[in-house]
Write a protein that holds these residues in place. Sequence first.
Motif, PDB file in Angstrom:
ATOM      1  N   THR A 115       0.836  -1.186   0.000  1.00 49.62           N
ATOM      2  CA  THR A 115       0.000   0.000   0.000  1.00 49.62           C
ATOM      3  C   THR A 115       0.874   1.239   0.000  1.00 49.62           C
ATOM      4  O   THR A 115       2.021   1.208   0.472  1.00 49.62           O
ATOM      5  N   ARG A 116       0.341   2.308  -0.529  1.00 51.00           N
ATOM      6  CA  ARG A 116       1.100   3.569  -0.565  1.00 51.00           C
ATOM      7  C   ARG A 116       1.196   4.220   0.810  1.00 51.00           C
ATOM      8  O   ARG A 116       2.009   5.118   1.021  1.00 51.00           O
ATOM      9  N   GLN A 117       0.389   3.758   1.752  1.00 48.41           N
ATOM     10  CA  GLN A 117       0.407   4.313   3.105  1.00 48.41           C
ATOM     11  C   GLN A 117       0.451   3.182   4.128  1.00 48.41           C
ATOM     12  O   GLN A 117      -0.539   2.889   4.801  1.00 48.41           O
ATOM     13  N   PRO A 118       1.616   2.522   4.264  1.00 47.03           N
ATOM     14  CA  PRO A 118       1.732   1.444   5.258  1.00 47.03           C
ATOM     15  C   PRO A 118       1.676   2.011   6.667  1.00 47.03           C
ATOM     16  O   PRO A 118       1.880   3.218   6.878  1.00 47.03           O
ATOM     17  N   PRO A 119       1.397   1.164   7.661  1.00 45.92           N
ATOM     18  CA  PRO A 119       1.365   1.632   9.051  1.00 45.92           C
ATOM     19  C   PRO A 119       2.660   2.357   9.418  1.00 45.92           C
ATOM     20  O   PRO A 119       3.752   1.931   9.022  1.00 45.92           O
ATOM     21  N   PRO A 120       2.578   3.437  10.163  1.00 44.58           N
ATOM     22  CA  PRO A 120       3.763   4.262  10.434  1.00 44.58           C
ATOM     23  C   PRO A 120       4.873   3.532  11.180  1.00 44.58           C
ATOM     24  O   PRO A 120       6.038   3.904  11.063  1.00 44.58           O
ATOM     25  N   GLU A 121       4.530   2.489  11.950  1.00 41.19           N
ATOM     26  CA  GLU A 121       5.571   1.795  12.717  1.00 41.19           C
ATOM     27  C   GLU A 121       6.253   0.677  11.927  1.00 41.19           C
ATOM     28  O   GLU A 121       7.171   0.030  12.426  1.00 41.19           O
ATOM     29  N   THR A 122       5.850   0.468  10.668  1.00 44.78           N
ATOM     30  CA  THR A 122       6.362  -0.651   9.881  1.00 44.78           C
ATOM     31  C   THR A 122       7.488  -0.217   8.954  1.00 44.78           C
ATOM     32  O   THR A 122       7.372   0.773   8.227  1.00 44.78           O
ATOM     33  N   THR A 123       8.585  -0.968   8.992  1.00 37.66           N
ATOM     34  CA  THR A 123       9.707  -0.775   8.076  1.00 37.66           C
ATOM     35  C   THR A 123       9.894  -2.060   7.291  1.00 37.66           C
ATOM     36  O   THR A 123       9.761  -3.153   7.834  1.00 37.66           O
ATOM     37  N   PHE A 124      10.220  -1.942   6.007  1.00 37.12           N
ATOM     38  CA  PHE A 124      10.326  -3.116   5.143  1.00 37.12           C
ATOM     39  C   PHE A 124      11.777  -3.344   4.723  1.00 37.12           C
ATOM     40  O   PHE A 124      12.455  -2.412   4.274  1.00 37.12           O
ATOM     41  N   LEU A 125      12.218  -4.578   4.891  1.00 37.88           N
ATOM     42  CA  LEU A 125      13.511  -5.010   4.372  1.00 37.88           C
ATOM     43  C   LEU A 125      13.210  -5.915   3.182  1.00 37.88           C
ATOM     44  O   LEU A 125      12.796  -7.064   3.344  1.00 37.88           O
ATOM     45  N   VAL A 126      13.415  -5.400   1.969  1.00 35.07           N
ATOM     46  CA  VAL A 126      13.111  -6.141   0.749  1.00 35.07           C
ATOM     47  C   VAL A 126      14.292  -7.043   0.416  1.00 35.07           C
ATOM     48  O   VAL A 126      15.426  -6.568   0.271  1.00 35.07           O
ATOM     49  N   LEU A 127      14.034  -8.341   0.319  1.00 37.60           N
ATOM     50  CA  LEU A 127      15.072  -9.335   0.067  1.00 37.60           C
ATOM     51  C   LEU A 127      15.100  -9.661  -1.426  1.00 37.60           C
ATOM     52  O   LEU A 127      14.094 -10.080  -1.996  1.00 37.60           O
TER      53      LEU A 127
END
Length: 356
Positions: A118-130
């Motif tokens: 989503t273009r607006q993920p939850p503010p506390e979420t960070t993504f590590l793309v593998l």
Amino acid sequence: AKMERTQRVAKMHEYYRLMEDYVRPGSRVARCLAYQQRSAPPIPLSHDGVLISLGVEGSGHHTVERGFNDSFCHTDLARKRGVLGGCGGQASFPEGVQWRMNASWPPSRCMNASRYCTRQPPPETTFLVLLRAPVATFTSAVGRFLRQEKDDRLIAELEAHYQGWQQLDRCLQVLPCSRMWFLAYEPLLEAPRAHGPMLGALFGVAEDDPNIRGFLAPLVGEPSGGKAQAEAPLPTWDSLSKIERRLVRKLLNLTDTAEWRAMAEVLKPPTWSTLPQSARGSGLVVPKFEMPAWAEHCHVNPRLLNGLAMVDCLLAWRNATSGWFYDDSRALDIFPAGRLPAVGKTFRGISEGLLG
């Protein structure tokens, strides 16, 4: 805070150089990396944040989970949020094994990780793309999960795996660049120390933090999985990973079935364009599947079976699989540039025209 992030990014120049060579020019990942490096460094994992490792099966989720959960992640807080894993957990495309156990359950129903796209993920979420070369992710998935050595299960694995790549590609098109960090398997093995500043920036610690050093230390001195592999000597059976050995045994079992032996007598191995395909239509007497190019390398007389022949089977499989993913009709924006990793010719010197 932004000034500090900018200073951290300045220390990541070697990481960015490696990634620039790895990703496709103009791809979404390339544009995000350029944007982050130029003006908006990604947001680090906050003290009360959740880190989601996002990737297809076989990308290295377990490596990240084992390497960081106990060191940097807040397990109690994550559990309160109902999230598996200290950092937040794995988001895999596809997810779970239900589609493997139930033929009526399509893999498209197991793309649960798409909820994060989503273009607006939850503010506390960070993504590590593998990221990892698709031939390697598919090899890992088949080696780990294929339970029945049958042609229909192999094609089902391929179709599901490719759908996973498609879903991840779509996901990255919408997630904000400022929320995504990128960790690519081959560059990590090629230059583990260059990833210290990036990992330190992600977790908000010094690049020489003991936990960062502990994660990278086992990788120093490992064989490169990147471009340098093109000039590397051919592997031996002893040098293969546990997953690769498991895959080879499954391929040997598959090509030793009565159906494969019968077809090998009447079909000439064509230039491989797909994995074995189930015949369509009714009332027609047609071959159940075509012989893929790697099959003759994996159909070995038991009296001649040795480590050399088994490695030959693996190389033929990887060459053919790489050619399948990088066919013009299937290559995706998210795939690494070129046809990584280069796997070389088989011991018989047969490349089936896929390495040119």
